[in-house]
Design an enzyme around this catalytic site. Structure first.
Site, PDB file in Angstrom:
ATOM      1  N   HIS A   1      44.105  44.716  47.830  1.00 14.07           N
ATOM      2  CA  HIS A   1      42.741  45.247  47.968  1.00 14.07           C
ATOM      3  C   HIS A   1      41.864  44.195  48.614  1.00 14.07           C
ATOM      4  O   HIS A   1      41.931  43.020  48.295  1.00 14.07           O
ATOM      5  CB  HIS A   1      42.172  45.676  46.613  1.00 14.07           C
ATOM      6  CG  HIS A   1      42.321  44.658  45.531  1.00 14.07           C
ATOM      7  ND1 HIS A   1      43.514  44.442  44.873  1.00 14.07           N
ATOM      8  CD2 HIS A   1      41.440  43.770  45.017  1.00 14.07           C
ATOM      9  CE1 HIS A   1      43.354  43.479  43.987  1.00 14.07           C
ATOM     10  NE2 HIS A   1      42.104  43.043  44.048  1.00 14.07           N
TER      11      HIS A   1
ATOM     12  N   ILE B   1      34.529  48.464  39.769  1.00  6.92           N
ATOM     13  CA  ILE B   1      34.000  48.853  38.453  1.00  6.92           C
ATOM     14  C   ILE B   1      33.224  47.715  37.794  1.00  6.92           C
ATOM     15  O   ILE B   1      32.382  47.952  36.919  1.00  6.92           O
ATOM     16  CB  ILE B   1      35.155  49.364  37.539  1.00  6.92           C
ATOM     17  CG1 ILE B   1      34.643  50.300  36.464  1.00  6.92           C
ATOM     18  CG2 ILE B   1      35.934  48.201  36.947  1.00  6.92           C
ATOM     19  CD1 ILE B   1      35.755  51.063  35.759  1.00  6.92           C
TER      20      ILE B   1
ATOM     21  N   VAL C   1      44.939  42.708  40.119  1.00  8.14           N
ATOM     22  CA  VAL C   1      45.521  44.042  40.279  1.00  8.14           C
ATOM     23  C   VAL C   1      46.537  43.965  41.412  1.00  8.14           C
ATOM     24  O   VAL C   1      46.177  43.605  42.544  1.00  8.14           O
ATOM     25  CB  VAL C   1      44.429  45.092  40.591  1.00  8.14           C
ATOM     26  CG1 VAL C   1      45.053  46.442  40.865  1.00  8.14           C
ATOM     27  CG2 VAL C   1      43.434  45.189  39.432  1.00  8.14           C
TER      28      VAL C   1
END
Ligand code: 5GP
Length: 143
Positions: free
Chosen positions: A101, A32, A97
């Site tokens: 990832h 994002i 986060v």
């Protein structure tokens, strides 16, 4: 396990994301806040906060998907001529986060992305010493 991770919501379809690839184990979607245009995140569908919690089989699948995505980025309108993979494991490494990832970051000349570091050239004895320590930890297995 954190009760809440935005990536869990994305995987479940409860939060929006620009999806690029999906199979039974892995999802890839656009970051994002891309570091460069086309910046992707590849995540395991089964939550793992960090590498210590990640099933190595799934880790292998993350890399496999990222490798395909790197080729797709080069062939797409992103038209990059280089790609960096990046994975932050732990707060000190920059992880924000807590759902593992793998960043897939397309590179073009002068895009402004880079790693800051101050590499040194230690004596061979220092390299050998730490190599031995790491070999020992490998033999003992995870703590
Ligand atoms: P980390 O610093 O943990 O390695 O990277 C976290 C990444 O997740 C950042 O690049 C950030 O822009 C991205 N990110 C955080 N929240 C969201 C979100 O809600 N959707 C998407 N697509 N990416 C996110």
């Amino acid at each position: 396990m954190d009760p809440y991770s935005i990536f869990a919501d994305i995987i479940a379809g409860r939060a929006p994301a620009s999806r690029v690839y999906e199979d039974d184990d892995v999802l890839a979607f656009m970051d994002i806040r891309p570091l460069t245009p086309g910046h992707l995140l590849v995540v395991p569908k089964i939550p793992a906060r960090d590498l210590g919690e990640l099933d190595p089989e799934i880790g292998g699948k993350l890399f496999k998907v990222a490798q395909r995505l790197a080729a797709a980025l080069r062939a797409s309108e992103v038209a990059c001529d280089g790609v960096n993979f990046f994975l932050a494991d732990g707060v000190t490494a920059g992880q924000e986060v807590f759902h593992v990832h793998l960043h897939v970051i397309p590179r073009t000349p002068g895009d402004g992305f880079g790693l800051r570091a101050r590499p040194r050239t230690p004596p061979r004895a220092d390299l050998d010493y730490l190599a031995g320590s790491i070999r020992g930890a490998l033999d003992r297995g995870p703590r």
